[in-house]
Design a protein around this motif. Structure first.
Motif, PDB file in Angstrom:
ATOM      1  N   ALA A1427       0.952  30.989 -11.179  1.00  0.00           N
ATOM      2  CA  ALA A1427       1.265  32.321 -11.687  1.00  0.00           C
ATOM      3  C   ALA A1427      -0.003  33.085 -12.032  1.00  0.00           C
ATOM      4  O   ALA A1427      -0.145  34.266 -11.708  1.00  0.00           O
ATOM      5  N   VAL A1428      -0.942  32.420 -12.694  1.00  0.00           N
ATOM      6  CA  VAL A1428      -2.188  33.082 -13.073  1.00  0.00           C
ATOM      7  C   VAL A1428      -2.975  33.492 -11.836  1.00  0.00           C
ATOM      8  O   VAL A1428      -3.473  34.608 -11.721  1.00  0.00           O
ATOM      9  N   GLY A1429      -3.081  32.568 -10.884  1.00  0.00           N
ATOM     10  CA  GLY A1429      -3.814  32.879  -9.670  1.00  0.00           C
ATOM     11  C   GLY A1429      -3.235  34.065  -8.945  1.00  0.00           C
ATOM     12  O   GLY A1429      -3.973  34.926  -8.437  1.00  0.00           O
ATOM     13  N   TYR A1430      -1.914  34.163  -8.912  1.00  0.00           N
ATOM     14  CA  TYR A1430      -1.287  35.286  -8.235  1.00  0.00           C
ATOM     15  C   TYR A1430      -1.443  36.568  -9.040  1.00  0.00           C
ATOM     16  O   TYR A1430      -1.692  37.638  -8.485  1.00  0.00           O
ATOM     17  N   ALA A1431      -1.327  36.454 -10.364  1.00  0.00           N
ATOM     18  CA  ALA A1431      -1.412  37.655 -11.207  1.00  0.00           C
ATOM     19  C   ALA A1431      -2.790  38.286 -11.158  1.00  0.00           C
ATOM     20  O   ALA A1431      -2.930  39.490 -11.350  1.00  0.00           O
ATOM     21  N   LEU A1432      -3.814  37.485 -10.894  1.00  0.00           N
ATOM     22  CA  LEU A1432      -5.177  38.000 -10.918  1.00  0.00           C
ATOM     23  C   LEU A1432      -5.660  38.465  -9.551  1.00  0.00           C
ATOM     24  O   LEU A1432      -6.841  38.684  -9.351  1.00  0.00           O
ATOM     25  N   LEU A1433      -4.739  38.605  -8.613  1.00  0.00           N
ATOM     26  CA  LEU A1433      -5.112  39.209  -7.332  1.00  0.00           C
ATOM     27  C   LEU A1433      -5.327  40.709  -7.497  1.00  0.00           C
ATOM     28  O   LEU A1433      -4.807  41.326  -8.421  1.00  0.00           O
ATOM     29  N   ASP A1434      -6.090  41.293  -6.595  1.00  0.00           N
ATOM     30  CA  ASP A1434      -6.243  42.747  -6.613  1.00  0.00           C
ATOM     31  C   ASP A1434      -4.877  43.418  -6.494  1.00  0.00           C
ATOM     32  O   ASP A1434      -4.081  43.061  -5.627  1.00  0.00           O
ATOM     33  N   PRO A1435      -4.593  44.402  -7.346  1.00  0.00           N
ATOM     34  CA  PRO A1435      -3.304  45.104  -7.226  1.00  0.00           C
ATOM     35  C   PRO A1435      -3.081  45.723  -5.851  1.00  0.00           C
ATOM     36  O   PRO A1435      -1.935  45.876  -5.420  1.00  0.00           O
ATOM     37  N   THR A1436      -4.149  46.084  -5.140  1.00  0.00           N
ATOM     38  CA  THR A1436      -3.941  46.655  -3.813  1.00  0.00           C
ATOM     39  C   THR A1436      -3.335  45.640  -2.867  1.00  0.00           C
ATOM     40  O   THR A1436      -2.562  45.988  -1.974  1.00  0.00           O
ATOM     41  N   TRP A1437      -3.701  44.366  -3.033  1.00  0.00           N
ATOM     42  CA  TRP A1437      -3.099  43.327  -2.191  1.00  0.00           C
ATOM     43  C   TRP A1437      -1.671  43.053  -2.632  1.00  0.00           C
ATOM     44  O   TRP A1437      -0.768  42.928  -1.807  1.00  0.00           O
ATOM     45  N   ALA A1438      -1.486  42.934  -3.961  1.00  0.00           N
ATOM     46  CA  ALA A1438      -0.129  42.664  -4.445  1.00  0.00           C
ATOM     47  C   ALA A1438       0.811  43.814  -4.123  1.00  0.00           C
ATOM     48  O   ALA A1438       1.989  43.605  -3.824  1.00  0.00           O
ATOM     49  N   ALA A1439       0.266  45.034  -4.144  1.00  0.00           N
ATOM     50  CA  ALA A1439       1.118  46.196  -3.882  1.00  0.00           C
ATOM     51  C   ALA A1439       1.665  46.193  -2.467  1.00  0.00           C
ATOM     52  O   ALA A1439       2.759  46.707  -2.211  1.00  0.00           O
ATOM     53  N   GLN A1440       0.911  45.609  -1.546  1.00  0.00           N
ATOM     54  CA  GLN A1440       1.386  45.574  -0.164  1.00  0.00           C
ATOM     55  C   GLN A1440       2.660  44.746  -0.037  1.00  0.00           C
ATOM     56  O   GLN A1440       3.474  44.982   0.848  1.00  0.00           O
ATOM     57  N   ASP A1441       2.809  43.766  -0.946  1.00  0.00           N
ATOM     58  CA  ASP A1441       4.023  42.945  -0.947  1.00  0.00           C
ATOM     59  C   ASP A1441       5.020  43.418  -1.990  1.00  0.00           C
ATOM     60  O   ASP A1441       6.043  42.766  -2.202  1.00  0.00           O
ATOM     61  N   ASN A1442       4.688  44.531  -2.662  1.00  0.00           N
ATOM     62  CA  ASN A1442       5.549  45.050  -3.729  1.00  0.00           C
ATOM     63  C   ASN A1442       5.761  44.027  -4.828  1.00  0.00           C
ATOM     64  O   ASN A1442       6.845  43.880  -5.372  1.00  0.00           O
ATOM     65  N   THR A1443       4.719  43.288  -5.148  1.00  0.00           N
ATOM     66  CA  THR A1443       4.836  42.241  -6.173  1.00  0.00           C
ATOM     67  C   THR A1443       3.720  42.373  -7.197  1.00  0.00           C
ATOM     68  O   THR A1443       3.112  41.388  -7.599  1.00  0.00           O
ATOM     69  N   SER A1444       3.416  43.585  -7.598  1.00  0.00           N
ATOM     70  CA  SER A1444       2.402  43.781  -8.626  1.00  0.00           C
ATOM     71  C   SER A1444       2.841  43.136  -9.926  1.00  0.00           C
ATOM     72  O   SER A1444       4.037  43.104 -10.254  1.00  0.00           O
ATOM     73  N   THR A1445       1.871  42.635 -10.670  1.00  0.00           N
ATOM     74  CA  THR A1445       2.154  42.007 -11.950  1.00  0.00           C
ATOM     75  C   THR A1445       1.605  42.867 -13.069  1.00  0.00           C
ATOM     76  O   THR A1445       0.634  43.608 -12.891  1.00  0.00           O
ATOM     77  N   ALA A1446       2.222  42.732 -14.223  1.00  0.00           N
ATOM     78  CA  ALA A1446       1.759  43.497 -15.382  1.00  0.00           C
ATOM     79  C   ALA A1446       0.339  43.108 -15.741  1.00  0.00           C
ATOM     80  O   ALA A1446      -0.495  43.961 -16.060  1.00  0.00           O
ATOM     81  N   ILE A1447       0.052  41.807 -15.681  1.00  0.00           N
ATOM     82  CA  ILE A1447      -1.292  41.353 -16.043  1.00  0.00           C
ATOM     83  C   ILE A1447      -2.308  41.826 -15.017  1.00  0.00           C
ATOM     84  O   ILE A1447      -3.405  42.288 -15.369  1.00  0.00           O
ATOM     85  N   GLY A1448      -1.981  41.708 -13.741  1.00  0.00           N
ATOM     86  CA  GLY A1448      -2.899  42.193 -12.723  1.00  0.00           C
ATOM     87  C   GLY A1448      -3.182  43.676 -12.878  1.00  0.00           C
ATOM     88  O   GLY A1448      -4.329  44.123 -12.754  1.00  0.00           O
ATOM     89  N   ASN A1449      -2.145  44.445 -13.163  1.00  0.00           N
ATOM     90  CA  ASN A1449      -2.330  45.889 -13.321  1.00  0.00           C
ATOM     91  C   ASN A1449      -3.144  46.228 -14.558  1.00  0.00           C
ATOM     92  O   ASN A1449      -4.000  47.118 -14.530  1.00  0.00           O
ATOM     93  N   ILE A1450      -2.899  45.515 -15.656  1.00  0.00           N
ATOM     94  CA  ILE A1450      -3.627  45.841 -16.888  1.00  0.00           C
ATOM     95  C   ILE A1450      -5.082  45.447 -16.765  1.00  0.00           C
ATOM     96  O   ILE A1450      -5.983  46.139 -17.262  1.00  0.00           O
ATOM     97  N   ILE A1451      -5.378  44.346 -16.070  1.00  0.00           N
ATOM     98  CA  ILE A1451      -6.779  43.956 -15.888  1.00  0.00           C
ATOM     99  C   ILE A1451      -7.459  44.921 -14.925  1.00  0.00           C
ATOM    100  O   ILE A1451      -8.626  45.300 -15.124  1.00  0.00           O
ATOM    101  N   ALA A1452      -6.759  45.339 -13.887  1.00  0.00           N
ATOM    102  CA  ALA A1452      -7.335  46.344 -12.982  1.00  0.00           C
ATOM    103  C   ALA A1452      -7.607  47.645 -13.735  1.00  0.00           C
ATOM    104  O   ALA A1452      -8.614  48.316 -13.491  1.00  0.00           O
TER     105      ALA A1452
END
Length: 1609
Positions: A1427-1452
């Motif tokens: 979960a942590v590894g996925y959450a800390l991906l760049d939001p631009t990558w996660a956004a392509q899969d429509n799976t942005s995380t709150a933690i990823g977004n707040i860190i970005a």
């Protein structure tokens, strides 16, 4: 083979041992003993048998007739008997090691003998007779020398000695040893002698071994005759021998690693192993390696030593022992070796290096770092990635607008890097994204000059690479063509974008003239793109018009006149002509575009005869129509009436400017002087024979006419006007000065000149003329101040003006020039938006006046508090700067003022001693003498001749009390004073003495009021009498400058009466009348739109008697009221600091007509709201906002409702904040490139939200609602300077003005960007395919998951937002928009004061801590890590899969915020981690590192802040792995290997102050810091940081650190 053995033997002799070892008596015996067991013939000669044999052992050694060597088990007994015969055991040990090294070199290719040597070594180790820390370095050094010696005829196999290691203080990376020729030059002749004085053994005359371990060679491989074939065979034999030697050496090292070796030994071993691997395929030069020998490899021998070498490396970096940090492999460059052998073991190591390197590099980079790009929404020029430099050098730095991450995650930039970027790559697109945005938003020419490279075809070959981040000519060329295409598309869609074309032509001219565009290459590419690529896009003559603008540039003329391809280039330039058929043929632009091809043809016809065949005869004939119109327009005595020209005449005059620039220029100059000249009447104080001729006034040329003139005509006009303005005998009229200023404002890129240096170069000694200096000062102070700031030249101008101030402040009588220069310098200081040096050279006390020193301190307080200190070097310079200022200033600031100062400044000033009491005592001591002098000088019947006596003979300490003495003599009766004598004396004083009089008089007045109050007098009467007396000085007889007096009173705000006197003076009718007269004469505040005649006031009425006394040069824009423009804001600041809210509001209301003329009023409003944030009532905020011209500011549509809300406690709805952010996305954030991996943004047809010209109704809601459409020219937005700055700073003003606190604003913004993607996705048509993450990662929370938002959230969407309309207005997909909103929010929050930052840190930590998957103890470590590894991906990558995380977004969001934050404010970022502590899991530890890790590279030049941040991260590691940590489950070291690698890398980065180099080493203090943290870790984890300690016995860095080596701790 014998030849090979002899060469090896000879090589072993290349580095002889120390003389003591070579001739030690035990040496021969030891050699004989080893020869015996090796089965080699004795070195003893037969006649040596006569020597006395002391014991049985030596007899057995000389038993020459034995057929077989003794059994190995007997060796140790024989050796022990031998060594007991020699008393110096240490010498014997050294000799033994020397002999062993020699034998290893000589016997390595004889398997039985090599086995025995290994056995002997192990046996000697058993009795602790081998010192591995001396033996192994000596062995490796001897092998290096042997390999060098063997390969003397060609290129030898490189190696690295420990002496080299000690010099560098680290393990050299393979980048330093990849080139063996370089390495050979670094290797000492005798590397062994630098290691414990153990040398290579002496040569032994032994026979060659009959067998050599080598792979069989086919006869075809070595076929051939003569010496060439023999050389090939010898080469193969030597290769095999070297392989055997390395193989044996690795086996010995593996044995040695079983013991505890010193760190320096481990480093030496590691270094040599890397060298061997990197250069595994080095071959001898001088031998033809063609045919079969070239492909032949001793496969078996190579594989064996290579695998043994890998075994050694794996043992060294083993994380259980951590003999050498694995990080050394990451920076070694081993993974980049060429011609990698087909070996699985080596490939495995390289893959592991790649894996861990990528993980480490991730911590160096911010989330979505590829989206970070200059927005030009801020004023700052310097980049956070610059190396440490002095303040003096900052002005010469080249700005790094973008950087490119290295494989280690380091930010890199530079000319070589820019030239290496491949077209079409992501980095290329990032560069183009930045340049395209710059071409749209027009940053200052100063920015362009810092980032651009001169095209290679125009560069001087003698010039080396240009340092700093740069854009290549190819990048500029492509982005320029893209901008032309954009403008053509807008034009073809019937949008009036003439203003955009004008702005672009200014930049285009600047780029071409600067040589940053290869003109011929540009023409080729433009033709390919527009003519060949899209046949229908060029429908108008705008491109032809662009070429006509630049056709007289020297580089362009050269290309069309002398270049070999001139004919081809000319044809291509002419190919853009189109028959323009405008719907409005009488429109000036249409007329110009209709005739522009003719203008172009005429110009090319005049260049040369070769290209005339390319010209269009019809267009040449059309030129006659231009000539005919001009003859008619200028026939006879007729003169063009430039104020009443119709559209057709305007268009035709524009055309003439391209064909007949000189006649057109002359007619304009004739118009400006057409009213003739008149004699300026002689003033009362001037000699009767003095005459001054002045041009009569006419109307200045309107901007509508000037904007369409050719650049060539504008340049001619500038030079001709300068001749008339500054070098002519006749004083120019205001119209000419105004027209001159308008030209500069129209084309800020192409026409700007720094006036003091420019005029000094054009006209020698011109500035020595008072009239010229006055005119230049007036032009800059009242017309061009924002232009200089936009150009980045305001600091340089401040230094130039300071020279004038410094020269005149002690000169008697020069009050007018001095006070104008001082006022300009005051404006320049207050206009600064970033830290500045008070002296150009940066050393010595400031040359400012007392007034300027005080203004500088206040400006520093405003800058630091509202914008922060951008650079670490500026923070270091602050104390020096304060010392420079205070060295010549006696002022102390009141407690109320200091309470609003930023802590950094307040702490430096709070201890300053108030010397006002001493000043009053000095006055009291001198009072009697001063009153006597004043009585003689100022009594009504005083002798006029006493004036000169007083001036020439009075003491300075008495002269400074003149005004104070006059004040005492008044006693309320103004007729008691001889004002004529007083005025004459004050005029004869130097400006510095007048200033001292004012400050002293203010102190005496305030002291006198307190004394009178003690005597029972009424305060009201005293204040009235004081104001009346001051009016006598200021208005009645105009004896003192009003602005300085008001500032002097304002600076005494700690006296309860000072500000009341200031308010009374501002309320007086005399000043109100002067202000109304000033506003009436000045007409509109936007002077460039004024079309009537400017009125010139008489000098005495404009400036008063004191300043205009003997002067005769008339004013242009100067006025005593205009001098108050920098003073009124300072008074408002001081009133607010003393909680005088109502008087401050009254002053703002009273002087709002005057503040409309303030050149930087937008900045004033923004800064005062930020400076007093949280202390201003809503009513006052509304009054402050009214200082602005609201109709021209792009406020949100609902903003007026929110600031005037009857219920200010209610926070505005999410729709308001979302719209605010959308405005930034559409107008400030650089648009994504059409070729980027994130998809196409689209052109004008589908990018409605970003296009300001669209007719979509929703577009206005995302940004300006009351600002005019289309791109604005610079003169329309001089403050703040660019459209992006205007939009961004307007958003800042809105948030600062809201009646709700930051604690409500920040969560509203954060919730939008954290949860915006699911909100947008749920409204999109593809929602079923966008929500959730499926079964691939079931435990990884996504933006589509309710739980990811914390337990208190029932839905991830943001209520109150219309998502479909939101996406439509942006022109982006929902995925792109969600990521850009994060960038916009981070940018916006970084512009706000620290009050907002504290709330952001608190909100961010709350969101992170409330994530269920961090707090749920039932989740397995595997699930959590996933979960942590996925959450800390760049939001631009996660956004392509429509799976942005709150933690990823707040860190970005935090990273976007950090990247825009000034250096000083980064210190507050630690609060986030403090909120998250104590860290109790590896997952949270990773989040902490991911948040703060990317900050460390930026802090490399801020040692203190770097150490604080590093210490914070180490403390979080201690939280999890400390001796007293509460972690429930044990964690293996391998789970945080990437964090450990990152720590190693970042301390090297900081030690270097930039990207890690081969000689980079950690700083001593950092090693001490890490060592303390390591001591607090659990024993099983301490070894992870063992090398980041100052302990020479455990750290390879400490062991090789020069400070520790020279001064052991």
């Amino acid at each position: 083979m014998e030849q090979s053995q002899r060469s090896i033997t000879a090589a072993a002799a290349a580095s002889p041992p120390s003389r003591g070892h070579q001739f030690h008596p035990a040496r021969a015996a030891i050699i004989d003993l080893f020869n015996l067991y090796l089965g080699r013939s004795s070195r003893q000669k037969p006649d040596d048998s006569a020597r006395e044999l002391p014991n049985k052992t030596q007899k057995r050694v000389l038993a020459l007739n034995r057929d077989l060597p003794p059994p190995n088990e007997q060796f140790l007994l024989d050796f022990e008997q031998l060594h007991t015969q020699f008393p110096d055991q240490e010498q014997l040990r050294a000799v033994t090691e020397s002999v062993l090294i020699t034998l290893v070199v000589q016997c390595s290719n004889h398997a039985p003998r090599a086995d025995f040597l290994l056995f002997a070594l192990r046996s000697l180790c058993g009795i602790e007779y081998i010192n591995w820390d001396s033996f192994l370095p000596s062995l490796l050094s001897s092998i290096s020398t042997t390999e060098l010696s063997v390969g003397q005829a060609g290129q030898a196999v490189p190696a690295v000695s420990s002496s080299r290691l000690a010099q560098n203080g680290m393990i050299p990376s393979s980048s330093t040893i990849s080139n063996s020729s370089i390495f050979q030059s670094l290797n000492p002749t005798s590397p062994l002698q630098s290691v414990h004085d153990i040398g290579s053994p002496a040569p032994l005359g032994m026979e060659a071994s009959p067998s050599v371990a080598m792979s069989p060679v086919k006869s075809s491989d070595i076929s051939g005759n003569g010496p060439q074939s023999s050389a090939r065979v010898n080469l193969l034999i030597r290769d095999s021998a070297m392989s055997s030697l390395r193989q044996l050496c690795c086996k010995i090292i593996l044995t040695g690693l079983e013991f505890n070796l010193k760190p320096v030994t481990h480093a030496d071993i590691f270094n040599h192993m890397l060298s061997w691997l990197v250069n595994w395929d080095q071959r001898q030069h001088g031998v033809d390696e063609s045919d079969g020998v070239k492909s032949w490899r001793p496969v078996k021998a190579l594989t064996e030593w290579l695998h043994s070498c890998l075994d050694v490396i794996w043992l060294l970096v083993d994380e259980n022992k951590c003999r050498v940090p694995f990080y050394e492999l990451l920076r070694s460059g081993l993974q980049f070796i060429e011609n990698i052998p087909d070996d699985e073991a080596l490939f495995t190591l390289i893959l592991e290096i790649h894996r861990r390197r990528d993980m480490m590099a991730m911590h160096m980079q911010m989330l979505d770092q590829h989206l970070h790009c200059p927005t030009f929404g801020t004023h700052r020029v310097l980049s956070p990635t610059i190396p440490t430099v002095s303040v003096e050098a900052v002005a010469n730095l080249r700005y790094s607008p973008i950087t490119y991450p290295s494989v280690l995650g380091e930010p890199l930039h530079g000319e070589d890097l820019a030239n290496s970027i491949q077209r079409g790559s992501l980095d290329w697109e990032r560069a183009l994204r930045c340049i395209r945005h710059a071409l749209r938003t027009t940053p200052s020419p100063d920015w362009w000059k810092r980032v651009l490279l001169v095209a290679s075809c125009y560069r001087n070959p003698a010039h080396g690479p240009t340092p700093g981040a740069v854009f290549t000519s190819s990048m500029i060329c492509e982005a320029t063509i893209d901008r032309i295409v954009e403008l053509l598309k807008l034009t073809n869609s019937d949008v009036n974008c003439w203003q955009e074309w004008l702005v672009f032509s200014d930049i285009f001219y600047f780029l071409v003239k600067s040589g940053c565009i290869d003109f011929i290459d540009f023409v080729d590419k433009l033709v390919s793109r527009l003519i060949e690529g899209d046949q229908h896009i060029v429908r108008t003559n705008h491109v032809t018009w662009l070429f006509a603008q630049i056709i007289r540039v020297e580089l362009v003329m050269s290309a069309l006149n002398t270049d070999a391809r001139k004919v081809e280039t000319t044809r291509k330039v002419l190919s853009f002509h189109r028959e323009d058929r405008s719907s409005d043929p009488n429109n000036p632009q249409s007329i110009l575009l209709d005739y522009i091809s003719s203008c172009q043809n005429l110009r090319i016809w005049s260049l040369n005869t070769t290209t005339r065949e390319c010209l269009n005869s019809e267009q040449l004939q059309k030129g006659k129509q231009i000539d005919e119109w001009w003859r008619q327009a200028s026939k006879g005595d007729r003169m063009l009436d430039y104020m009443n020209m119709d559209d057709k005449s305007t268009g035709m005059f524009w055309v003439v400017s391209y064909t007949m620039a000189q006649p057109a220029s002359e007619t304009i100059m004739n118009w400006l002087s057409s009213a003739g000249v008149t004699e300026l009447l002689t003033g009362t104080n001037m000699q009767s024979n003095e005459r001054l001729m002045v041009m009569r006034e006419v109307s200045p040329l309107p901007m509508s006419l000037l904007s369409g003139l050719s650049m060539n005509l504008c340049l001619k006009l500038m030079f001709q006007m300068e001749d008339s303005l500054f070098a002519a005998q006749v004083v120019p009229n205001i119209a000419m000065v105004e027209t001159y200023c308008r030209l500069l404002l129209i084309a800020p890129h192409s026409l700007f000149r720094s006036h003091f240096s420019h005029l000094a170069q054009r006209y020698q000694s011109i500035l020595s003329k008072p009239g010229v200096t006055l005119l230049v000062l007036e032009i800059v102070n009242y017309r061009l101040l924002p232009l200089y700031r936009y150009q980045g030249k305001s600091k340089a101008l401040m230094y130039d003006v300071t020279k004038i101030v410094s020269t005149l402040k002690g000169k008697r009588g020069d009050h007018r020039v001095f006070r104008l220069a001082e006022n300009l310098c005051m404006n320049l200081i207050l206009s600064q938006r970033d830290f500045f040096s008070v002296k150009r050279e940066g050393k010595g006390p400031t040359e400012f006046t007392e007034t300027l020193n005080r203004v500088t301190i206040v400006t520093l307080a405003i800058i630091i508090k509202t914008r922060g200190i951008a650079d670490a070097d500026h923070m270091l310079y602050l104390q020096t700067m304060l010392e420079q200022i205070l060295a010549t200033s006696q002022h102390t600031w009141s407690k109320n003022t200091l309470s609003y100062f930023p802590p950094l400044l307040r702490e430096a000033l709070i201890g300053r001693i108030d010397k006002r009491g001493l000043a009053i005592k000095a006055w009291q001591q001198a009072e009697t003498t001063v009153i006597n002098q004043c009585t003689q000088l100022l009594s009504p019947p005083a002798d006029p001749t006493y004036v000169m006596t007083y001036i020439n003979h009075s003491f300075f300490q008495h002269r400074q009390y003149l005004c104070a003495g006059a004040w005492i003599l008044m006693q309320g009766l103004l007729e008691n004073i001889n004002s004529g004598n007083l005025a004459r004396v004050l005029r004869e004083f130097s400006p510095e003495e007048v200033t001292a009089n004012i400050y002293t008089m203010v102190d005496v007045i305030l002291h006198h009021i307190h004394v009178e109050l003690q005597h029972g007098h009424s305060l009201q009467d005293l204040l009235l009498k004081t104001c009346a007396n001051l009016a006598f000085f200021i208005w009645t007889h105009e004896l003192l400058p009003l602005d300085i007096l008001l500032l002097a009173l304002t600076d005494r705000d700690d006296d309860p009466h000072a500000l009341r006197i200031v308010i009374s003076l501002l309320d007086r009718q005399e000043l109100q009348s002067r202000m109304k007269l000033f506003c009436a004469n000045r007409m509109h505040p936007e002077h460039w739109i004024c079309t009537g005649l400017f009125k010139r006031l008489e000098l005495s009425k404009a400036l008063g008697n004191h300043l205009s006394w003997k002067d005769r040069y008339p004013t242009f824009f100067d006025d005593i009221v205009a001098r108050l423009l920098p003073v009124i804001p300072l008074i408002v600041y001081r009133l607010l600091e003393n909680d005088a809210v109502d008087p401050a509001e009254r002053v703002l209301a009273m002087y709002s007509p005057l503040l409309a003329y303030h050149p930087l009023r937008f900045t004033f409003v923004r800064d005062i709201l930020a400076y007093f944030y949280g202390h201003l009532p809503g009513k006052l905020i509304v009054r402050i906002l009214k200082v602005l011209d609201i109709s021209k500011i792009p406020f949100s549509e609902s903003f007026p409702q929110h600031i005037s809300s009857p219920n200010p406690v209610i926070c505005p709805p999410p729709e308001y904040f979302a719209t605010l952010l959308l405005g930034l996305v559409n107008n400030v954030i650089p648009p994504l490139n059409t070729n980027s991996k994130y998809g196409s943004v689209g052109d004008a047809s589908n990018n409605s939200g970003r296009n300001p010209h669209t007719k979509t109704s929703g577009a206005s809601q995302s940004g300006p609602t009351n600002a005019s459409e289309g791109q604005k020219a610079f003169y329309q937005i001089q403050d703040p300077g660019t459209h992006t700055q205007l939009v961004l700073e307007t958003a800042v003003i809105e948030l600062l003005s809201l009646p709700v606190a930051a604690s409500q604003v920040v969560p509203s913004l954060v919730q939008i960007v954290v949860n915006i993607q699911p909100t947008l996705i749920q409204s999109s048509n593809g929602a079923p395919n966008c929500v959730g993450q499926g079964s691939v990662l079931p435990t990884s929370p996504s933006g589509g998951s309710t739980d990811s938002l914390g337990g208190s959230r029932s839905t991830p969407s943001v209520s109150g937002i219309n998502p479909s309309n939101f996406v439509l207005r942006s022109g982006y997909t929902c995925q792109q928009l969600s990521c850009l909103l994060i960038q916009a929010c981070g940018l916006l929050l970084a512009q706000l004061p620290p009050d907002f930052h504290v709330q952001l840190y608190a909100e961010a930590s709350r969101i992170i801590k409330e994530s269920w998957w961090l707090t749920d103890g039932k989740r397995s470590l595997g699930e959590l890590d996933s979960a942590v590894g996925y959450a800390l991906l760049d939001p631009t990558w996660a956004a392509q899969d429509n799976t942005s995380t709150a933690i990823g977004n707040i860190i970005a969001l935090l990273h976007s915020f950090f990247s825009n934050l000034p250096q000083e404010w980064l210190e507050g970022t630690h609060v986030i981690i403090e909120h998250l502590r104590p860290i109790t899991s590896v997952a949270m530890l990773r989040i902490a590192f991911r948040i703060m890790g990317p900050l460390l590279p930026r802090l490399a030049n801020s040692h203190t802040l770097f150490n604080k941040t590093l210490s914070l991260l180490l403390n979080t590691m201690v939280d999890v792995f400390g001796r007293n940590s509460q972690t429930s489950t044990s964690v293996e070291a391998s789970e945080i290997a990437d964090l450990v690698d990152f720590l190693h890398h970042v301390v090297h980065y900081e030690g270097q102050g930039g990207p890690v180099q081969p000689n980079s080493k950690p700083k001593t203090e950092v090693l001490v810091l890490c060592g303390r943290a390591a001591e607090r870790l659990r024993p099983d984890m301490q070894h992870l940081l063992s090398h980041l300690k100052p302990d020479m016995n455990s750290s390879i860095y400490a062991a090789t650190h020069p400070e520790f080596v020279q001064n052991p701790p």
